[in-house]
Design a protein around this motif. Structure first.
Motif, PDB file in Angstrom:
ATOM      1  N   PRO A 124       0.818  -1.220   0.000  1.00 31.03           N
ATOM      2  CA  PRO A 124       0.000   0.000   0.000  1.00 31.03           C
ATOM      3  C   PRO A 124       0.850   1.268   0.000  1.00 31.03           C
ATOM      4  O   PRO A 124       2.047   1.224   0.279  1.00 31.03           O
ATOM      5  N   VAL A 142       5.580  -9.196  10.769  1.00 32.71           N
ATOM      6  CA  VAL A 142       4.907  -8.554   9.633  1.00 32.71           C
ATOM      7  C   VAL A 142       5.188  -9.324   8.343  1.00 32.71           C
ATOM      8  O   VAL A 142       4.279  -9.591   7.547  1.00 32.71           O
ATOM      9  N   HIS A 144       7.313  -4.034   4.057  1.00 35.84           N
ATOM     10  CA  HIS A 144       6.014  -4.331   3.448  1.00 35.84           C
ATOM     11  C   HIS A 144       6.159  -4.971   2.067  1.00 35.84           C
ATOM     12  O   HIS A 144       5.322  -5.764   1.654  1.00 35.84           O
ATOM     13  N   ARG A 174       6.792  -8.484   2.960  1.00 33.12           N
ATOM     14  CA  ARG A 174       5.523  -9.128   3.329  1.00 33.12           C
ATOM     15  C   ARG A 174       4.775  -9.557   2.067  1.00 33.12           C
ATOM     16  O   ARG A 174       4.251 -10.660   1.980  1.00 33.12           O
TER      17      ARG A 174
END
Lengths: 266, 271
Positions: free
Chosen positions: A83, A99, A151, A154
């Protein structure tokens, strides 16, 4: 590898409360492409992104993600998503390892314990993104660039076929951008991933993007991006990483009638 | 079992299990949701007093229905979170006062509902609290991955296949169950504090989410034990004493941890 497009949009339209945002958008994205979607604010970039991911339903037309309508895709792990500004609050009590491991859960489901291949995938994702030395750190205490790589790791932990990145260059410094670009370069060259991103600026990604889509309610341009070596005289000595992708695309293409409005098929 | 043992049992159950749900509520920035749901539970309990029926089923039903309505107002009616919560909050307190005023023992019923009564808790109360709170904690732990993905990033969770709307509604309904189960112990006005404050204190210090769950439960349970002990000795109301201790603990984490890391950092740089 299948020749079938990984993403396919056919005459897609979308309106917010009666206000049209996208109209007649058709495109296909093939395996291994590195696609940047750009355009003015309100041009429908984020909307198209969310439609392709199945977070929104189109008002008209149809979309396929990995061969099925996005909301009917069962193997959600085949799609990675980072995101925009995925920064965790300082008080978010989760380690980098937690995470990144969470990215594997789309594959494992809610209860199945991770096996050796799962642990290896998580560790590979951390290695690819250069965060192996941060595993025990609290994610909210890392810098913006480091959190962004967490992220991305992830998203990679599920070993997806394609990765969607929402404004990956926003809010991170140049050094972090270059590091992030190196990670993506490795993904494309060594792992044959398809990458789709929204971007206002090329930043250091200029060399990686092999297809540019300019969106302003409809597709205004779809093709290989301009090369700065040839056009550098337009930019008064500024480094290409400082240029707005949209401004540049607009300057280079919108006034020229001879350019194709849609991507030419080979 | 003596009334003191039952009071300790109630305090340990509420203090130890509420933060399991509370950990996710805190990370969803919904720290005040328990307060709104508590006021709905007040209406449910007042309705049960008026109708002379068992309070738990009616209170649980009304509060969980309110939790679903709250999520619906925000997601589908696009009401702002604070406005949606206000609607629930005031609906609960107004309906509760109207119904309670129609009962014969208005003042004493209201006081018990507002502040709880840990020292008069019965064995069957204790069993009900254990069943509802234990159930809520088990469902939360069974859905750990889904809830974690949602609090990490809602959009990324949706892309990973998490049904975000129903998951958020389930979490709010679990918070509603905790609130209802805890009212008998600490009352409508203070139960939300035990849902949120031990979890928030733990999240200041724990390095991982799993550690924060364990630490939140440990903070809540030990605060419960210390609170009952202190309340008996000082003749203070036990619910309020437990909440005051939880707040002291939270402030200690807020103040002590930055000082601790500064001292640690200085030591580290001196080496």
């Amino acid at each position: 590898m299948s020749d079938r497009p990984v993403v396919s949009c056919d005459q897609v339209s979308f309106s917010y409360g009666g206000e049209p945002v996208l109209d007649g958008v058709s495109l296909e994205i093939a395996t291994g492409e590195f696609v940047a979607i750009t355009g003015p604010n309100g041009g429908g970039k984020s909307t198209l992104f969310e439609l392709m991911l199945g977070l929104l339903r189109p008002s008209g037309g149809s979309i396929e993600l990995l061969g099925v309508p996005p909301r009917r895709l069962r193997q959600r792990w085949r799609v990675g998503y980072v995101p925009q500004r995925p920064y965790s609050a300082v008080d978010f009590p989760a380690t980098v390892a937690e995470v990144v491991s969470a990215g594997r859960w789309a594959r494992l489901g809610p209860l199945r314990f991770p096996g050796t291949p799962d642990k290896k995938a998580v560790s590979n994702a951390m290695e690819m993104t250069g965060i192996s030395d941060l595993v025990k750190e609290r994610v909210g205490e890392l810098s913006g660039g480091q959190q962004q790589r967490v992220h991305l790791a992830r998203a990679l932990a599920s070993e997806p076929d394609l990765i969607f990145l929402d404004e990956p260059m926003t809010g991170v410094d140049l050094r972090a951008r270059i590091h992030f670009k190196d990670v993506l370069a490795g993904l494309c060259s060594e792992h044959d991933k398809t990458v789709v991103l929204i971007a206002h600026e090329y930043g250091p990604l200029a060399d990686l993007v092999n297809r540019l889509i300019v969106l302003a309610g409809a597709i205004k341009f779809d093709g290989p991006p301009p090369r700065h070596e040839e056009d550098s005289h337009h930019h008064h000595g500024l480094g290409s990483e400082h240029l707005s992708l949209w401004d540049e695309s607009e300057a280079l293409y919108s006034a020229r009638d001879d350019l194709p409005a849609k991507r030419e098929e080979p | 079992m003596s009334y003191i043992a039952r009071a300790y049992g109630g305090a340990i159950l509420v203090g130890g299990l509420a933060p399991v749900v509370g950990a996710f509520i805190v990370q969803r920035r919904q720290a005040l949701i328990g307060d709104g749901l508590g006021h709905l539970a007040f209406a449910g309990a007042a309705g049960a007093a008026l109708l002379s029926v068992s309070p738990l089923p009616l209170t649980l039903g009304i509060t969980v229905a309110g939790a679903v309505l709250l999520e619906w107002l925000q997601r589908f009616a696009r009401a702002r979170a604070d406005v949606a919560l206000s609607v629930i909050y005031y609906a609960g307190i107004a309906a509760g006062v109207v119904m309670l005023s129609a009962t014969q023992s208005y003042a004493s019923s209201a006081l018990t509902l507002l502040f709880g009564s840990l020292l008069t808790i019965t064995a069957s109360d204790l069993l009900l609290i254990a069943a509802v709170l234990g159930g809520a904690a088990l469902v939360t732990l069974a859905g750990y991955r889904t809830f974690f993905l949602m609090v990490l990033d809602e959009k990324a969770a949706a892309v990973a296949g998490v049904p975000v709307g129903p998951t958020a509604t389930l979490l709010t309904a679990l918070a509603a169950s905790v609130v209802v189960a805890g009212i008998r112990a600490v009352g409508v006005l203070l139960i939300a504090a035990l849902l949120v404050i031990p979890a928030a204190a733990a999240q200041r210090v724990a390095r991982s989410f799993k550690a924060s769950l364990l630490l939140g439960s440990a903070f809540g349970a030990s605060g419960g034990i210390a609170g009952v002990w202190l309340a008996i000795r000082l003749d203070w109301p036990p619910g309020a004493t437990i909440v005051l201790l939880a707040i002291v603990l939270y402030l200690a984490m807020v103040v002590a941890i930055p000082i601790w890391s500064r001292v640690g950092g200085r030591r580290h740089s001196a080496q």
